[in-house]
Scaffold this motif. Structure first.
Motif, PDB file in Angstrom:
ATOM      1  N   THR A 299      51.782  22.417  32.657  1.00 14.80           N
ATOM      2  CA  THR A 299      52.133  23.818  32.479  1.00 14.80           C
ATOM      3  C   THR A 299      53.695  23.947  33.226  1.00 14.80           C
ATOM      4  OG1 THR A 299      51.199  24.539  34.233  1.00 14.80           O
ATOM      5  CG2 THR A 299      50.127  24.632  31.987  1.00 14.80           C
ATOM      6  N   PRO A 300      54.546  23.450  32.654  1.00 13.84           N
ATOM      7  CA  PRO A 300      55.995  23.456  33.339  1.00 13.84           C
ATOM      8  C   PRO A 300      56.542  24.937  33.679  1.00 13.84           C
ATOM      9  CG  PRO A 300      56.191  22.022  31.337  1.00 13.84           C
ATOM     10  CD  PRO A 300      54.749  23.104  31.314  1.00 13.84           C
ATOM     11  N   LEU A 301      57.071  25.016  34.977  1.00  7.03           N
ATOM     12  CA  LEU A 301      57.606  26.380  35.240  1.00  7.03           C
ATOM     13  C   LEU A 301      58.955  26.524  34.813  1.00  7.03           C
ATOM     14  CD1 LEU A 301      55.998  26.424  39.002  1.00  7.03           C
ATOM     15  CD2 LEU A 301      55.035  27.410  36.816  1.00  7.03           C
ATOM     16  N   VAL A 302      59.256  27.250  33.937  1.00 12.93           N
ATOM     17  CA  VAL A 302      60.618  27.248  33.630  1.00 12.93           C
ATOM     18  C   VAL A 302      61.469  27.959  34.506  1.00 12.93           C
ATOM     19  CG1 VAL A 302      59.948  27.638  31.026  1.00 12.93           C
ATOM     20  CG2 VAL A 302      60.228  29.667  32.474  1.00 12.93           C
ATOM     21  N   TRP A 303      61.264  28.590  35.536  1.00 14.61           N
ATOM     22  CA  TRP A 303      62.339  29.134  36.255  1.00 14.61           C
ATOM     23  C   TRP A 303      62.646  28.207  37.685  1.00 14.61           C
ATOM     24  CZ3 TRP A 303      59.595  28.852  40.860  1.00 14.61           C
ATOM     25  CH2 TRP A 303      58.236  28.957  41.014  1.00 14.61           C
ATOM     26  N   VAL A 304      62.017  27.100  37.740  1.00 17.21           N
ATOM     27  CA  VAL A 304      62.425  26.232  38.706  1.00 17.21           C
ATOM     28  C   VAL A 304      63.697  25.647  38.984  1.00 17.21           C
ATOM     29  CG1 VAL A 304      61.907  23.869  39.732  1.00 17.21           C
ATOM     30  CG2 VAL A 304      59.863  25.204  38.792  1.00 17.21           C
ATOM     31  N   ASP A 305      64.297  25.332  38.043  1.00 16.91           N
ATOM     32  CA  ASP A 305      65.803  24.871  38.082  1.00 16.91           C
ATOM     33  C   ASP A 305      66.670  26.013  38.484  1.00 16.91           C
ATOM     34  OD1 ASP A 305      64.886  22.358  37.447  1.00 16.91           O
ATOM     35  OD2 ASP A 305      65.836  22.417  35.428  1.00 16.91           O
ATOM     36  N   GLU A 306      66.429  27.253  37.739  1.00 17.31           N
ATOM     37  CA  GLU A 306      67.325  28.353  38.321  1.00 17.31           C
ATOM     38  C   GLU A 306      67.138  28.800  39.703  1.00 17.31           C
ATOM     39  OE1 GLU A 306      66.931  31.754  35.567  1.00 17.31           O
ATOM     40  OE2 GLU A 306      67.802  30.663  33.845  1.00 17.31           O
ATOM     41  N   LEU A 307      65.720  28.894  40.166  1.00 15.70           N
ATOM     42  CA  LEU A 307      65.577  29.434  41.424  1.00 15.70           C
ATOM     43  C   LEU A 307      66.077  28.253  42.474  1.00 15.70           C
ATOM     44  CD1 LEU A 307      64.514  31.000  43.549  1.00 15.70           C
ATOM     45  CD2 LEU A 307      62.127  29.968  43.155  1.00 15.70           C
ATOM     46  N   ALA A 308      66.061  26.906  42.177  1.00 12.79           N
ATOM     47  CA  ALA A 308      66.539  25.806  43.219  1.00 12.79           C
ATOM     48  C   ALA A 308      68.043  25.923  43.010  1.00 12.79           C
ATOM     49  CB  ALA A 308      65.928  24.273  42.436  1.00 12.79           C
ATOM     50  N   SER A 309      68.589  26.330  41.923  1.00  9.20           N
ATOM     51  CA  SER A 309      70.153  26.219  41.928  1.00  9.20           C
ATOM     52  C   SER A 309      70.474  27.463  42.897  1.00  9.20           C
ATOM     53  CB  SER A 309      70.539  26.388  40.645  1.00  9.20           C
ATOM     54  OG  SER A 309      71.986  26.706  40.376  1.00  9.20           O
ATOM     55  N   LEU A 310      69.970  28.509  42.746  1.00  8.71           N
ATOM     56  CA  LEU A 310      70.233  29.747  43.538  1.00  8.71           C
ATOM     57  C   LEU A 310      70.144  29.306  44.993  1.00  8.71           C
ATOM     58  CD1 LEU A 310      69.061  33.427  42.794  1.00  8.71           C
ATOM     59  CD2 LEU A 310      69.099  32.548  44.803  1.00  8.71           C
ATOM     60  N   LEU A 311      69.146  28.665  45.255  1.00  7.74           N
ATOM     61  CA  LEU A 311      68.735  28.560  46.667  1.00  7.74           C
ATOM     62  C   LEU A 311      69.772  27.537  47.443  1.00  7.74           C
ATOM     63  CD1 LEU A 311      64.958  28.264  46.992  1.00  7.74           C
ATOM     64  CD2 LEU A 311      66.566  30.149  47.340  1.00  7.74           C
ATOM     65  N   PHE A 312      70.189  26.644  46.179  1.00 11.71           N
ATOM     66  CA  PHE A 312      71.238  25.341  46.772  1.00 11.71           C
ATOM     67  C   PHE A 312      72.512  25.862  47.175  1.00 11.71           C
ATOM     68  CE2 PHE A 312      73.277  21.387  45.149  1.00 11.71           C
ATOM     69  CZ  PHE A 312      73.116  20.657  46.212  1.00 11.71           C
ATOM     70  N   ILE A 313      72.826  26.771  46.382  1.00 15.08           N
ATOM     71  CA  ILE A 313      74.277  27.184  46.622  1.00 15.08           C
ATOM     72  C   ILE A 313      74.341  27.847  48.029  1.00 15.08           C
ATOM     73  CG2 ILE A 313      74.232  29.472  45.500  1.00 15.08           C
ATOM     74  CD1 ILE A 313      77.216  27.000  45.515  1.00 15.08           C
ATOM     75  N   TRP A 314      73.474  28.769  48.452  1.00 20.68           N
ATOM     76  CA  TRP A 314      73.127  29.163  49.752  1.00 20.68           C
ATOM     77  C   TRP A 314      73.196  28.281  50.746  1.00 20.68           C
ATOM     78  CZ3 TRP A 314      74.365  34.141  51.109  1.00 20.68           C
ATOM     79  CH2 TRP A 314      74.221  34.989  50.187  1.00 20.68           C
ATOM     80  N   LEU A 315      72.395  27.264  50.556  1.00 18.79           N
ATOM     81  CA  LEU A 315      71.995  26.114  51.363  1.00 18.79           C
ATOM     82  C   LEU A 315      73.464  25.424  51.699  1.00 18.79           C
ATOM     83  CD1 LEU A 315      70.459  24.119  53.199  1.00 18.79           C
ATOM     84  CD2 LEU A 315      69.864  22.894  50.947  1.00 18.79           C
ATOM     85  N   ILE A 316      74.082  25.174  50.723  1.00  9.60           N
ATOM     86  CA  ILE A 316      75.502  24.551  50.982  1.00  9.60           C
ATOM     87  C   ILE A 316      76.437  25.242  51.702  1.00  9.60           C
ATOM     88  CG2 ILE A 316      77.821  23.975  49.929  1.00  9.60           C
ATOM     89  CD1 ILE A 316      76.045  23.277  47.626  1.00  9.60           C
ATOM     90  N   MET A 317      76.508  26.560  51.426  1.00 13.45           N
ATOM     91  CA  MET A 317      77.587  27.485  52.302  1.00 13.45           C
ATOM     92  C   MET A 317      77.051  27.753  53.752  1.00 13.45           C
ATOM     93  SD  MET A 317      80.072  27.575  50.260  1.00 13.45           S
ATOM     94  CE  MET A 317      81.062  28.567  51.288  1.00 13.45           C
ATOM     95  N   LEU A 318      75.735  28.087  53.914  1.00 13.09           N
ATOM     96  CA  LEU A 318      75.319  28.222  55.271  1.00 13.09           C
ATOM     97  C   LEU A 318      75.138  26.809  55.945  1.00 13.09           C
ATOM     98  CD1 LEU A 318      72.348  30.768  54.632  1.00 13.09           C
ATOM     99  CD2 LEU A 318      74.532  31.195  55.396  1.00 13.09           C
TER     100      LEU A 318
END
Length: 634
Positions: A67-86
């Motif tokens: 049962t794939p979670l469709v929001w995984v990639d979007e949430l991962a992308s959102l968190l990722f840019i914050w991880l990069i900048m911080l």
């Protein structure tokens, strides 16, 4: 990217602590610095944990629960840019952004402080120039909605202005704590004069056409890089200067290209594999592999040198980060090698050479970057990278064999087969990890990004249940270190993407393609020129920024000439690895010096025989495409 950084403590954070009186401006600045540290380190560490959890839940939901979670990639992308900048802010505060310090380190103490001041002012200038465009970019993203999460994309884009403002504040604190007011004022006046002078010359610059590329992207970048300015800020400042002074392109475009370059989800593998490498060292999995190889080969003349070559190959197949590889292997082997009479310089030279040897061994961060910027299959790159590493290992082993015969190196007693078997059983879970990672990608269990989370869970379980070496107190520092190292790497990718876009828009890409395509000798000449070019680029820029800058330009030419893109990838990565670990400029060489606690001069006259063998091995890989593509599925 390879990622070859020796981290430093925050400059100026502890200077003169006993002399600073309560309530003084210096004391206030120290408090501000600590607050900035907490504000960036805590969320960046938590973001690493969150990314592991999000991606691992995606694998479980898709492969186990179907049962794939469709929001995984979007949430991962959102968190990722914050991880990069911080993470970039954490790296800036620690003084651990990638920089070329070979010339700066040779300067006297009085000049060293001047170079540090120049680096800080250059960073501050770029940050001040892009702060407003970054805010404008985030504001415009409020009109875009993330479909799966159903929230504004501004929640993701806001990471750029927030991160830039945090680093800007850190640069101001650093200026005020590491230099006298007079020096700060003088530096700012000189910087302002340079900016005003360039603005006054704008009409002339606009008449120069593509000659500005040499002025900004060769002259300015070269001057800043060799002055010790971090590579990310050197690229960023040169790009903003070029676009602002010679074109009508608004600066917001640079911010958009930065966001695009850093936001490829495949690059999320960088922090996750960095964290995996730290877990491997923490759980003693690397030590177990080294012990097995030592029992197997320790009785052979020069046997521990062979062990070093093999151990670096195996550990590279797990961590993907060269500094982590060397830090895991060297402390376990060097004391015993010294007991057997090995020379410090010889050990340093071989350690650096094995770092270059294993640049193509998956999950190499440089391979991940190539896949990101050229759209080549990561699974194909991972499959192709194994055999070229073996070829270079054989070349190094040949040098070790020749050296051990002429030097008369001491041998240890042969370990009993019982001891070999026991150490194999102990090391088996660690030895299995590279194969687990590759099988998960090839069989479709997880993507190249997600597979690192499987490795992390595997390492934690094995560390807790089998090796019982899992020190929970080291987890938090490892998370913060992961964020800092990843932010330093990925900010370079962002600014290099902006520079590469500028080069493309100027028409330089088409001119370069035409010139390279007309080289006499066709594909063979193109590969030969590429090897020389990437050896030089690797020594100055390291692998990741060099690939981001020149990959989009050169890979299409290789395809036009009939060169398999995976084969070309292996050749250029090996060439960059040689440059990265070659003195006097190779940053990787100095990382090996720091890890082995050996002076650079001690290894400089030993390393050339190993580098020559690596060049020969690279030429063999270039001449025989099957080594790179023979095991690919067609």
């Amino acid at each position: 990217m390879s990622n070859h950084i020796v981290e430093a403590a925050p400059r100026g954070a502890d200077c003169g602590a006993d002399e600073v009186r309560v309530g003084s401006p210096a004391r206030a600045l120290r408090r501000v610095d600590k607050v900035l540290g907490v504000v960036t380190e805590v969320p960046s560490a938590l973001l690493v944990v969150a990314e592991v959890g999000v991606l691992f839940s995606g694998v479980v939901s898709r492969y186990v629960l179907h049962t794939p979670l469709v929001w995984v990639d979007e949430l991962a992308s959102l968190l990722f840019i914050w991880l990069i900048m911080l993470g970039s802010a954490v790296a800036f505060r620690r003084g651990s952004h990638m920089r070329m310090t070979a010339l700066v380190d040779k300067a006297g103490p009085e000049w060293h402080s001047v170079f540090e001041l120049v680096a800080t002012v250059a960073a501050l200038t770029w940050l001040a120039l892009v702060a407003a465009p970054a805010y404008e970019f985030a504001s415009e993203e409020t009109l875009v909605t993330m479909p799966a999460l159903d929230i504004s994309n501004a929640w993701r884009a806001a990471a750029l202005p927030v991160g830039i403002v945090l680093i800007l504040a850190m640069s101001v604190v650093r200026l005020l704590t590491t230099a006298t007011p007079r020096a700060v004022l003088a530096a700012l006046v000189v910087c302002g004069a340079v900016v005003v002078g360039l603005v006054q010359l704008q009409p002339l610059l606009q008449q120069l056409g593509n000659a500005n590329l040499l002025l900004f992207f060769v002259g300015m970048v070269g001057l800043m890089v060799f002055s010790g300015v971090p590579i990310a800020f050197s690229f960023g400042l040169a790009t903003v200067g070029y676009l602002s002074l010679t074109t009508s392109t608004p600066t917001i475009v640079v911010v958009g290209r930065m966001d695009e370059g850093m936001s490829h989800l495949i690059l999320l593998a960088v922090p996750l594999f960095v964290f995996l490498g730290m877990l491997i060292e923490m759980t003693s999995m690397a030590r177990a592999m080294v012990q097995f190889l030592a029992n197997l080969l320790g009785h052979v003349r020069g046997g521990l040198s062979y062990v070093l070559i093999g151990a670096m190959y195996l550990v590279s197949g797990i961590s993907g980060a060269k500094a982590a590889d060397m830090a895991a292997v060297a402390p376990a082997l060097f004391p015993e090698m010294k007991k057997r009479g090995a020379d410090d310089g010889e050990m340093l030279a071989l350690l650096a050479a094995t770092g270059a040897q294993t640049e193509t061994v998956p999950p190499s961060l440089v391979l991940i970057t190539i896949g990101s910027v050229t759209s080549i299959s990561i699974a194909d790159l991972f499959t192709a990278g194994l055999l070229p590493g073996v070829v270079l290992a054989a070349m190094l082993a040949g040098v070790v064999w020749w050296r051990s015969r002429t030097a008369g190196a001491a041998c240890s007693p042969r370990a009993s087969w019982r001891a070999v078997g026991t150490s194999l059983l102990v090391a088996f879970p660690a030895l299995a990890l590279p194969f687990v990672i590759r099988a998960a990608v090839v069989e479709g269990v997880a993507t190249a990004t997600e597979v690192s989370t499987l490795g992390i869970v595997y390492a934690i379980v094995v560390g807790l249940l089998m090796y019982r070496k899992f020190d929970i107190r080291r987890i938090w520092p490892a998370l913060v270190d992961t964020a800092a190292l990843s932010g330093a790497i990925l900010l370079i990718i962002g600014t290099a993407t902006g520079m590469a876009w500028s080069l493309t828009q100027s028409g330089f890409a088409s001119d370069l393609a035409a010139a390279m395509a007309k080289l006499p000798g066709g594909a063979a000449a193109f590969i030969a020129v590429s090897i020389v070019a990437f050896v030089l680029l690797g020594s100055v820029l390291e692998g990741i920024p060099a690939i981001v800058l020149f990959g989009p330009l050169l890979f299409p030419i290789a395809r036009q000439l009939g060169i398999h893109e995976v084969h070309y990838s292996m050749v250029v990565v090996l060439a960059m690895g040689i440059g990265l670990f070659a003195p006097p400029f190779g940053v990787g060489y100095y990382a090996a010096c720091a890890i082995s606690r050996t002076r650079p001069g001690d290894g400089a006259h030993h390393i050339w025989r190993y580098l020559i063998s690596l060049i020969v091995g690279t030429l063999v890989v270039a001449a025989v495409p099957w080594i790179s593509i023979g095991f690919l599925s067609h």
